[in-house]
Design an enzyme around this catalytic site. Structure first.
Site, mmCIF file in Angstrom:
data_model
loop_
_atom_site.group_PDB
_atom_site.id
_atom_site.type_symbol
_atom_site.label_atom_id
_atom_site.label_comp_id
_atom_site.label_asym_id
_atom_site.label_seq_id
_atom_site.Cartn_x
_atom_site.Cartn_y
_atom_site.Cartn_z
ATOM 1 N N GLN A 198 0.904 -0.804 -0.174
ATOM 2 C CA GLN A 198 -0.071 0.140 0.262
ATOM 3 C C GLN A 198 0.793 1.343 -0.083
ATOM 4 O O GLN A 198 1.860 1.558 1.704
ATOM 5 C CB GLN A 198 -1.058 0.229 1.554
ATOM 6 C CG GLN A 198 -2.032 -1.507 1.555
ATOM 7 C CD GLN A 198 -2.647 -1.593 -0.074
ATOM 8 O OE1 GLN A 198 -3.642 -1.044 -0.268
ATOM 9 N NE2 GLN A 198 -2.369 -2.693 -0.722
ATOM 10 N N ALA B 101 -11.617 1.811 3.954
ATOM 11 C CA ALA B 101 -10.740 1.170 3.501
ATOM 12 C C ALA B 101 -10.015 1.704 2.959
ATOM 13 O O ALA B 101 -10.055 3.154 2.292
ATOM 14 C CB ALA B 101 -11.617 0.170 2.535
ATOM 15 N N HIS B 102 -8.878 1.375 1.888
ATOM 16 C CA HIS B 102 -8.093 1.953 0.848
ATOM 17 C C HIS B 102 -8.997 2.334 0.064
ATOM 18 O O HIS B 102 -9.608 2.358 -0.831
ATOM 19 C CB HIS B 102 -6.194 1.511 0.962
ATOM 20 C CG HIS B 102 -7.912 0.115 0.196
ATOM 21 N ND1 HIS B 102 -6.194 -1.048 -0.395
ATOM 22 C CD2 HIS B 102 -8.811 -0.649 -0.444
ATOM 23 C CE1 HIS B 102 -7.003 -2.213 -1.165
ATOM 24 N NE2 HIS B 102 -8.329 -1.645 -1.484
ATOM 25 N N ASN B 103 -8.013 4.074 -0.376
ATOM 26 C CA ASN B 103 -8.564 4.909 -1.177
ATOM 27 C C ASN B 103 -10.042 5.758 -1.402
ATOM 28 O O ASN B 103 -10.218 5.635 -2.638
ATOM 29 C CB ASN B 103 -8.317 4.325 -2.910
ATOM 30 C CG ASN B 103 -7.320 3.876 -3.214
ATOM 31 O OD1 ASN B 103 -6.921 2.673 -3.064
ATOM 32 N ND2 ASN B 103 -6.281 4.594 -3.187
#
Length: 359
Positions: free
Chosen positions: A217, A258-260
């Protein structure tokens, strides 16, 4: 009176060091004073537990019956409730009594809470090149890694971990045990409660014959100004681009971002909600508690999602959306669930019947 009842405190909540006149509150916060401005108050409480030194508020007409029972010396009400509350010694009439109450709590806290000290605790580990603004507090056993920037008046609680290169804006407060990993930027006047983790790795793995292969990440987390993040909420770093939390966002406890994910300005999310990766949520939205939002979708500005709803596709228009079945007895639920599974077949049968009876 029982021993248990006698042991209960007579007053609850934060009490002002000295009583204050209702007229002084109105002078500071506005509103229309009705009645005796010399009435003195020393605490804020709900209508049902107020006493003769209490200011209370009525935010909903369904609690109007409590006006005749409360002992509050002063009640904050909307214009429509003026007559119903007229028996109280003093009233503060304002268009939005709940908003007035919120501002009153800020006024109250500024006078009751001890002023935060500044300085670096001897047990804190602060890298030599950290930029520490004026009035910064770094608590006991906090760790601040190289290259971090702490803006003026920032408050870093005990046992916090501030990763390398993290930027924290002016007057932002971190409660004890907050973790900001490298690549995180937090704006000004934010409040992060205990247990918050910002910048942990997003959940990214590629399947292979030998098992799951981790996708590193490489993004960060960007948090705007005036954001509040509740206890034990987690915001993952982006996989490539940053995860973005817009200014004025309010996140409750135990939320997973969560990511993004991108969350627009002034959106609020209640406890235990979860947002999967790469979803974009607009500005001015509200997400109810325990709602779940799948990944890679978009939610328009001004969308309101009810508690415990599951959002599985993009919502392109503002409005109120609900995706939950009301609670019912299990036996009834089983019958309805069985019917729902046959719904497609029932629809086709209905269509065939309609064709037969049409002239």
């Amino acid at each position: 009176m029982s021993a248990t009842a006698a042991a209960q405190p007579q007053h609850r909540g934060t009490v002002l060091p000295q009583p204050v006149r209702v007229a002084d509150l109105v002078a500071a916060l506005g509103g229309e004073l009705v009645g005796d401005g010399e009435v003195r108050i020393q605490r804020i409480a709900p209508l049902d537990s107020a006493d003769e030194q209490t200011v209370a508020f009525l935010a909903s007409a369904r609690y109007q019956v409590q006006l005749g029972q409360t002992q509050a010396a002063c009640v904050i009400v909307a214009p429509a409730m003026r007559e119903a509350a007229s028996q109280r010694p003093a009233l503060i009439v304002t268009p939005d009594s709940y908003l007035y109450f919120a501002r009153l709590t800020q006024w109250w806290a500024a006078r009751c809470r001890p002023a935060a000290p500044s300085g670096i605790h001897p047990s804190a580990a602060v890298a030599a090149d950290v930029q520490v603004g004026p009035g910064v507090l770094i608590g006991a056993q906090a760790v601040v890694e190289p290259g971090a920037v702490l803006g003026e008046g920032a408050h870093i609680g005990a046992l916090c971990h501030i990763g390398a290169g993290v930027e924290i804006g002016a007057h932002t407060r971190l409660a004890p045990n907050v973790v900001l990993m490298h690549g995180t930027r937090v704006g000004a006047r934010c409040l992060l409660h205990s247990g918050v983790v910002v910048g942990a790795d997003g959940f990214g793995f590629a399947p292979s014959a030998a098992g799951w292969v981790k996708i590193e990440q490489l993004g960060g987390v960007w948090i705007g100004d005036d954001v509040e993040i509740g206890a034990n909420t987690c915001i993952d770093r982006g996989a490539l681009d940053d995860t973005v939390i817009g200014s004025g966002v309010k996140l409750d406890n135990l939320i997973q971002i969560a990511h993004n994910v991108q969350i627009g300005e002034r959106t609020a999310m209640a406890g235990c909600a979860a947002v999967a990766g790469s979803t974009r949520i607009g500005s001015g939205c509200t997400i109810g508690g325990a709602a779940n939002i799948v990944g890679h979708i978009s939610i328009a500005d001004g969308v309101h999602v009810s508690a415990a709803s599951l959002v599985m596709s993009s919502l392109t228009k503002p409005g109120h959306y609900t995706g939950v079945y009301p609670l019912e007895e299990h036996a009834d639920w089983e019958k309805n669930a069985a019917t729902l599974r046959r719904l497609h077949g029932l629809r086709e049968r209905m269509r065939n019947l309609e064709k037969k009876i049409r002239p």
